[in-house]
Each structure stands twice: as structure tokens, then as C-alpha cells.
Design a protein around this motif. Sequence first.
Motif, PDB file in Angstrom:
ATOM      1  N   ALA A 237     -28.527  -5.164 -24.611  1.00  0.00           N
ATOM      2  CA  ALA A 237     -27.201  -5.235 -24.998  1.00  0.00           C
ATOM      3  C   ALA A 237     -26.410  -6.192 -25.672  1.00  0.00           C
ATOM      4  CB  ALA A 237     -26.789  -5.373 -23.312  1.00  0.00           C
ATOM      5  N   VAL A 238     -27.215  -7.823 -25.467  1.00  0.00           N
ATOM      6  CA  VAL A 238     -26.792  -8.814 -26.503  1.00  0.00           C
ATOM      7  C   VAL A 238     -27.447  -8.338 -27.380  1.00  0.00           C
ATOM      8  CG1 VAL A 238     -27.568 -11.088 -26.928  1.00  0.00           C
ATOM      9  CG2 VAL A 238     -27.134  -9.994 -24.609  1.00  0.00           C
ATOM     10  N   LEU A 239     -28.313  -8.123 -28.474  1.00  0.00           N
ATOM     11  CA  LEU A 239     -28.800  -7.613 -30.298  1.00  0.00           C
ATOM     12  C   LEU A 239     -27.433  -6.840 -30.438  1.00  0.00           C
ATOM     13  CD1 LEU A 239     -31.162  -7.670 -31.861  1.00  0.00           C
ATOM     14  CD2 LEU A 239     -31.772  -6.001 -31.060  1.00  0.00           C
ATOM     15  N   VAL A 240     -27.435  -5.693 -29.229  1.00  0.00           N
ATOM     16  CA  VAL A 240     -26.141  -4.387 -29.925  1.00  0.00           C
ATOM     17  C   VAL A 240     -24.799  -5.193 -30.275  1.00  0.00           C
ATOM     18  CG1 VAL A 240     -25.032  -2.255 -29.397  1.00  0.00           C
ATOM     19  CG2 VAL A 240     -27.662  -2.422 -28.992  1.00  0.00           C
ATOM     20  N   THR A 241     -24.278  -5.733 -29.237  1.00  0.00           N
ATOM     21  CA  THR A 241     -23.479  -6.403 -29.610  1.00  0.00           C
ATOM     22  C   THR A 241     -23.167  -7.402 -29.870  1.00  0.00           C
ATOM     23  OG1 THR A 241     -23.248  -7.526 -27.606  1.00  0.00           O
ATOM     24  CG2 THR A 241     -22.231  -5.361 -27.252  1.00  0.00           C
ATOM     25  N   GLY A 242     -24.052  -8.284 -30.111  1.00  0.00           N
ATOM     26  CA  GLY A 242     -23.956  -9.136 -31.480  1.00  0.00           C
ATOM     27  C   GLY A 242     -24.641  -9.116 -32.565  1.00  0.00           C
ATOM     28  N   PRO A 243     -26.124  -9.109 -32.657  1.00  0.00           N
ATOM     29  CA  PRO A 243     -25.797  -9.450 -34.413  1.00  0.00           C
ATOM     30  C   PRO A 243     -26.014  -8.267 -34.970  1.00  0.00           C
ATOM     31  CG  PRO A 243     -27.929 -10.519 -32.844  1.00  0.00           C
ATOM     32  CD  PRO A 243     -27.167 -10.615 -32.328  1.00  0.00           C
ATOM     33  N   LEU A 244     -25.776  -7.306 -33.929  1.00  0.00           N
ATOM     34  CA  LEU A 244     -26.311  -5.576 -34.838  1.00  0.00           C
ATOM     35  C   LEU A 244     -24.729  -5.296 -34.766  1.00  0.00           C
ATOM     36  CD1 LEU A 244     -29.085  -3.213 -33.714  1.00  0.00           C
ATOM     37  CD2 LEU A 244     -28.817  -5.308 -35.557  1.00  0.00           C
ATOM     38  N   GLY A 246     -21.994  -4.032 -32.654  1.00  0.00           N
ATOM     39  CA  GLY A 246     -21.595  -3.055 -32.409  1.00  0.00           C
ATOM     40  C   GLY A 246     -20.730  -3.301 -30.931  1.00  0.00           C
ATOM     41  N   GLY A 247     -20.728  -2.338 -30.736  1.00  0.00           N
ATOM     42  CA  GLY A 247     -19.657  -2.295 -29.221  1.00  0.00           C
ATOM     43  C   GLY A 247     -19.712  -1.093 -28.535  1.00  0.00           C
ATOM     44  N   ALA A 248     -19.319  -1.359 -27.419  1.00  0.00           N
ATOM     45  CA  ALA A 248     -19.677  -0.806 -26.068  1.00  0.00           C
ATOM     46  C   ALA A 248     -20.107   0.470 -26.172  1.00  0.00           C
ATOM     47  CB  ALA A 248     -18.861  -0.868 -24.807  1.00  0.00           C
ATOM     48  N   GLY A 249     -19.350   1.202 -26.795  1.00  0.00           N
ATOM     49  CA  GLY A 249     -19.933   2.687 -27.072  1.00  0.00           C
ATOM     50  C   GLY A 249     -20.926   2.777 -28.515  1.00  0.00           C
ATOM     51  N   ALA A 250     -21.876   2.199 -28.794  1.00  0.00           N
ATOM     52  CA  ALA A 250     -22.599   2.068 -29.389  1.00  0.00           C
ATOM     53  C   ALA A 250     -23.984   1.487 -27.914  1.00  0.00           C
ATOM     54  CB  ALA A 250     -23.096   1.227 -30.895  1.00  0.00           C
ATOM     55  N   PHE A 251     -23.950   0.550 -27.499  1.00  0.00           N
ATOM     56  CA  PHE A 251     -24.001   0.348 -26.444  1.00  0.00           C
ATOM     57  C   PHE A 251     -24.757   0.973 -25.576  1.00  0.00           C
ATOM     58  CE2 PHE A 251     -25.549  -2.140 -22.033  1.00  0.00           C
ATOM     59  CZ  PHE A 251     -27.538  -1.764 -22.247  1.00  0.00           C
ATOM     60  N   SER A 297     -35.260  -5.517 -35.920  1.00  0.00           N
ATOM     61  CA  SER A 297     -34.091  -4.142 -36.692  1.00  0.00           C
ATOM     62  C   SER A 297     -32.591  -4.555 -37.775  1.00  0.00           C
ATOM     63  CB  SER A 297     -33.445  -3.475 -35.315  1.00  0.00           C
ATOM     64  OG  SER A 297     -34.426  -2.450 -34.934  1.00  0.00           O
ATOM     65  N   PRO A 298     -32.433  -4.108 -38.793  1.00  0.00           N
ATOM     66  CA  PRO A 298     -31.520  -4.399 -39.546  1.00  0.00           C
ATOM     67  C   PRO A 298     -29.992  -3.834 -39.390  1.00  0.00           C
ATOM     68  CG  PRO A 298     -32.758  -3.097 -40.954  1.00  0.00           C
ATOM     69  CD  PRO A 298     -33.842  -3.554 -39.592  1.00  0.00           C
ATOM     70  N   SER A 299     -30.458  -2.649 -38.373  1.00  0.00           N
ATOM     71  CA  SER A 299     -29.029  -2.083 -38.665  1.00  0.00           C
ATOM     72  C   SER A 299     -29.105  -1.255 -37.213  1.00  0.00           C
ATOM     73  CB  SER A 299     -28.631  -0.941 -39.170  1.00  0.00           C
ATOM     74  OG  SER A 299     -30.521   0.533 -39.549  1.00  0.00           O
ATOM     75  N   LEU A 300     -28.637  -0.821 -36.182  1.00  0.00           N
ATOM     76  CA  LEU A 300     -28.509   0.197 -35.544  1.00  0.00           C
ATOM     77  C   LEU A 300     -29.151   1.523 -35.447  1.00  0.00           C
ATOM     78  CD1 LEU A 300     -27.816   0.838 -32.638  1.00  0.00           C
ATOM     79  CD2 LEU A 300     -25.295   1.839 -33.178  1.00  0.00           C
ATOM     80  N   ALA A 301     -29.057   2.139 -36.541  1.00  0.00           N
ATOM     81  CA  ALA A 301     -30.126   3.455 -37.207  1.00  0.00           C
ATOM     82  C   ALA A 301     -31.434   3.217 -36.514  1.00  0.00           C
ATOM     83  CB  ALA A 301     -28.755   4.465 -37.914  1.00  0.00           C
TER      84      ALA A 301
END
Length: 413
Positions: A237-244, A246-251, A297-301
Motif C-alpha cells: 500500500a505504501v509502495l503503490v501510493t508513494g514511490p509508484l 498510484g492511488g486507491a484504485g491502483a492498490f 519495481s520501476p512501475s505498477l505494471a
Amino acid sequence: MRWWSVANFVSNAGTWMQLTVQNLLVLQITGSAAATGLSMSVQAAPALLMSVLGGAAVDRWPRKLTAAVSQAALAVIAFTTATLVALDRLDMTTLMVLAAVTGTVATVDNPACALLGNDLVPAEDVPSAIGVGALVFNAGRLAGAALAGVTVGFLGTAAAYFANGFSFLFVTAVIPFLRPAAGAVRQVTGRAARRPKSDMGVREGLAFFARRPRLLALAGVTGISAVFGRNYGLTLAVLVTGPLAGGAGAFGTVSTVLAAGGIVGAVLGARLRRPSVRLVGALAASGALLQIVAGLSPSLAVLLVLVLPMAVVESVSDTAGTAVLQTDPPAHLRGRVLGVWGSVGTVWSLGGPPALGLLMELAGARGALIAGGVIIAASIAAGHLLHRRGTLTTSLALPTKEAVPQPTLQTAA
């Protein structure tokens, strides 16, 4: 077994409905995220001291009766909470008391229901039955979380508690019709199981656990993994919403992939025939290496590609570890061993998130994932080397002119 699986799916869905709604309810009452965490800790805390007693009760009392009574008690608690919510009479103190009572009943209910499921299949199929249970658990978790939002939106918060109460009653109604399978391990109950000087005491379970290297090794692997890995709901959750960025939808997408991986892993775990501690360690080390790569990971994908095998490995490892835990002890000690495990696991669940949170404060989300993976992999590798060295030393010390009998319980581990 089919009836038991259906009943557990219904019960798990109801439980996750209640857990999801309970967090929202605490926020509505207090407006404090800290209070939400406190309510979860209060519910888990009884297991720290009472799981051993609950396991001893499961070994002493008839398993079907114990499971039915504990499920009925959980239904009463859920209905009481639902009524208080519907009447707008639930305050934080009452909610904490009900959470503590729920946790106390669970110290008996968890081992009773786990071992009751094992009674429904032949002994050689117990690992597969545990895998089926993991599959049902993950499916119920998905269904419960989805139904919680719909139920609260249309019927209100109290409806989720009422639904959970009825799910417990459904399990209670199914239990009397369950019949042990031919070849299942039978529980010893009655006067012989109640003798004060027999091996039915709490100390016997503690002593067996402490003297069993396989269980100690399993505890070590599981503990280090629980503290520095597996808490993906927090680290990712911290990785997605922080360094990557992303938002709540991405997590939410990441969480869905994690759940799907858990189901796939449960299916694979159900095919295990002879799980071992060595397999659990190898899977935990593999998961740690995937966790390290996920931290880079460099990206959400890229993260989504890694999350699926991470969840699969974790699920198979959990299934294998549970199978070892429930099949290694003698039948008359399994409840108490599960009780010891419940107490040990509570230490991890209460202490792991704060320790991981501190690590993220110091190293960030990426640093926590990478450092945690390194710690897990290095610890397992060190344990494996120490085990090999000890085995080699023992073999060199054995006499060569005589045949040395092998312990009957020492299976592949």
C-alpha cells in the motif's frame, strides 16, 4: 467434507463482512484510526495467553460438540452486537468487551474447527483437505469483503453483524450431520481423556512443541516471514501510493491480484501429499527473493507481474506449514499443539506490523521490502546450513559396525 466446505465458506464470508464493517464502525464511533487498530488487537490478545488452554479443551472434549458450542457462542455475540448497533446503543467500551469475548471463544473454536475438518477425510488426505480449507478461506474472504459494502449500502451496518450471526448458526446446524471418514484419525475422548494424571495437561503440549525440532524450525521460518514479509497490505500500500505514484484504485488492483494468487496457491497446495518443513523454508525463501525484486519495481505494471507469484508462493507455503503442524503431533496432542501455535502466532501478529512500520519509517517502502526479503532469505539459509552441519556431525559420531534404528516420526523435514 463438501458440506463442511460449504459451511466454512458461508462462515468465512460472514466473518469478513463483520471485520470489514467493524473497522468502519470504530471509525464512525471514535474518528480515530488508532482506535481501529486497538479493536483488532483487543480481539487478538486473548489468543496470546489462552490459546494453549483452548487447545487443551479441544483435546479433552468431543470435537463436534466443542465446535458446535463455540460456533453458537460466536453467533450470540454477533447477534448481540447487531442489536446494539441497530438500537444505536453501542459505544466503544462495549465494542471492546465484545471483541475480547470473541477472541476468547476463538481460542477454542479455531483448533476445534481445524481438526474437525481433518476428521472428515482419510489420514493420507489431510494435507489435501487443509488445501481445500485454504481455498475456501480465500474465497470467503473475497466474497465477504465484497458483500460488506453492498450490505451496508442497502441494509445498514447492523445487517452485516446479523448476517455473520446466521452464518455461525448455519455451521452449528451442519456439524451434527458430519460423519468421520473411513481411515480418519480418531480422537480419544471419555474417561481416559479426562484423567488428571494423563497426558491431557497443558504442559504436555508445551513440552512436545519445545522438544520437536521440526515444529521449532517451522515456527522460526513462519515467524521471520510474518514479521519481515507477508504484510503486503501494509508494505505494498505504501509502495503503490508513494514511490509508484498510484492511488486507491491502483492498490485495489494489487489487492485483487493478491487474492487471486492466494486462491491459485490454495489449489496447488491442495495437491501436496507429503509437505515438509524443508518445503516451507524453500517456499518462504523464494517468496523473499520475489519480495526483493518487488521492492525494486520501476512501475505498477512490473509490480503486478510479481505480485501474483508472491501470493501463490505464500499460499502454498501456508498450506504446507499448516499440514505439517496438524499432522506431525500424535492425534491426542494436536489440539494443544495448535494452541501453542496460536499463542506464538499472536506474538507475530501483534508485534510484526509495528516492527515493519518502524522499518518503513527508517528505510522507506522499497527499503523495507528489500531489507525484509534479505533478512528472511539469509535467516533461512543460515538455518539450513546449521541443520546440515548438525546432521553431518551426528552422522560422523554414529557407530559404523551396527545398524542404527531411525526414529519413526522423523519424516522428510
